[in-house]
Design a protein around this motif. Structure first.
Motif, PDB file in Angstrom:
ATOM      1  N   LEU A  28     -68.649  58.184 -60.323  1.00  0.00           N
ATOM      2  CA  LEU A  28     -70.081  57.933 -60.427  1.00  0.00           C
ATOM      3  C   LEU A  28     -70.605  57.325 -59.122  1.00  0.00           C
ATOM      4  O   LEU A  28     -71.640  57.739 -58.605  1.00  0.00           O
ATOM      5  CB  LEU A  28     -70.381  57.002 -61.603  1.00  0.00           C
ATOM      6  N   ARG A  31     -70.754  60.011 -56.465  1.00  0.00           N
ATOM      7  CA  ARG A  31     -71.873  60.918 -56.715  1.00  0.00           C
ATOM      8  C   ARG A  31     -73.203  60.293 -56.320  1.00  0.00           C
ATOM      9  O   ARG A  31     -74.012  60.911 -55.636  1.00  0.00           O
ATOM     10  CB  ARG A  31     -71.922  61.314 -58.201  1.00  0.00           C
ATOM     11  N   GLY A  88     -74.922  64.287 -62.624  1.00  0.00           N
ATOM     12  CA  GLY A  88     -73.699  64.956 -63.044  1.00  0.00           C
ATOM     13  C   GLY A  88     -73.952  66.197 -63.867  1.00  0.00           C
ATOM     14  O   GLY A  88     -73.192  66.511 -64.778  1.00  0.00           O
ATOM     15  N   GLY A  91     -72.103  69.474 -61.991  1.00  0.00           N
ATOM     16  CA  GLY A  91     -71.604  68.609 -60.924  1.00  0.00           C
ATOM     17  C   GLY A  91     -70.790  69.311 -59.855  1.00  0.00           C
ATOM     18  O   GLY A  91     -70.971  69.065 -58.666  1.00  0.00           O
ATOM     19  N   ILE A 130     -65.536  65.791 -55.529  1.00  0.00           N
ATOM     20  CA  ILE A 130     -66.321  66.082 -56.738  1.00  0.00           C
ATOM     21  C   ILE A 130     -66.234  67.564 -57.093  1.00  0.00           C
ATOM     22  O   ILE A 130     -66.083  67.921 -58.263  1.00  0.00           O
ATOM     23  CB  ILE A 130     -67.796  65.668 -56.556  1.00  0.00           C
ATOM     24  N   PRO A 135     -67.462  65.953 -62.005  1.00  0.00           N
ATOM     25  CA  PRO A 135     -68.267  64.743 -61.871  1.00  0.00           C
ATOM     26  C   PRO A 135     -67.771  63.550 -62.678  1.00  0.00           C
ATOM     27  O   PRO A 135     -68.272  62.448 -62.528  1.00  0.00           O
ATOM     28  CB  PRO A 135     -69.651  65.180 -62.349  1.00  0.00           C
ATOM     29  N   SER A 139     -71.159  61.573 -66.818  1.00  0.00           N
ATOM     30  CA  SER A 139     -71.993  62.650 -66.292  1.00  0.00           C
ATOM     31  C   SER A 139     -72.637  63.422 -67.444  1.00  0.00           C
ATOM     32  O   SER A 139     -72.136  63.406 -68.570  1.00  0.00           O
ATOM     33  CB  SER A 139     -71.139  63.612 -65.455  1.00  0.00           C
ATOM     34  N   ASP A 141     -72.678  66.600 -67.533  1.00  0.00           N
ATOM     35  CA  ASP A 141     -71.733  67.679 -67.844  1.00  0.00           C
ATOM     36  C   ASP A 141     -70.819  67.268 -69.001  1.00  0.00           C
ATOM     37  O   ASP A 141     -70.606  68.031 -69.938  1.00  0.00           O
ATOM     38  CB  ASP A 141     -70.867  68.017 -66.626  1.00  0.00           C
ATOM     39  N   ARG A 142     -70.277  66.058 -68.935  1.00  0.00           N
ATOM     40  CA  ARG A 142     -69.360  65.583 -69.970  1.00  0.00           C
ATOM     41  C   ARG A 142     -70.096  65.386 -71.296  1.00  0.00           C
ATOM     42  O   ARG A 142     -69.603  65.754 -72.351  1.00  0.00           O
ATOM     43  CB  ARG A 142     -68.705  64.277 -69.531  1.00  0.00           C
TER      44      ARG A 142
END
Length: 154
Positions: A28, A31, A88, A91, A130, A135, A139, A141-142
């Motif tokens: 994090l 990023r 993210g 990412g 990354i 990411p 994020s 994405d997660r």
């Protein structure tokens, strides 16, 4: 010898668990830090578009692209990819996009000093991390991955 290796593994185990636990925060931080660098650069470009066009015409020599197109693409990349990277979302794609923007900056600007070139290499390495690892847990994405997975019925 085998006993020594086992002992070292036992001693290192808590450190490995700590590092694993810190990974989401480190990703994090990377990023957000890199996204800030590129987003700030994009904001500078749109703040004075005439100067940006002049720089892309006179200073930056982006291969194969007219200066105005290169200016739009570079500014778009810095603003959009950095925003996606910060939260993210896509990412890996965002990091790869910024990696390309960063590479073009190194290629197209002959006025980089050794020091400023090192910054670009550093940013490139962080973006590669990354792009290769994703990411992280903290994020969108997660979150979207977790939210969209099929729920198990009991």
């Amino acid at each position: 010898m085998k006993t020594l290796i086992l002992r070292v593994e036992q001693l290192a185990s808590p450190l490995v668990r700590l590092a694993d636990g810190l990974r989401p925060l480190v990703l994090l931080f990377i990023r957000l830090w890199v996204a800030n660098v590129f987003f700030s650069s994009g904001l500078t470009k749109i703040a004075d578009w005439d100067t940006t066009l002049l720089l892309f015409t006179e200073e930056y020599h982006v291969p194969l692209l007219p200066p105005a197109v290169a200016a739009v693409m570079g500014t778009f990349g810095e603003l959009v990819f950095s925003s996606l990277l910060a939260v993210g979302l896509t990412g890996r794609f965002a990091a790869a996009g910024l990696f390309v923007v960063n590479t073009m900056a190194v290629i197209s600007y002959p006025g980089l000093t050794d020091t400023t070139r090192q910054f670009h290499y550093y940013w490139g390495m962080l973006l590669a991390v990354i792009a290769c690892s994703g990411p992280g847990l903290l994020s969108l994405d997660r979150l979207l991955s977790w939210w969209s997975r099929p729920q198990q019925d009991d």
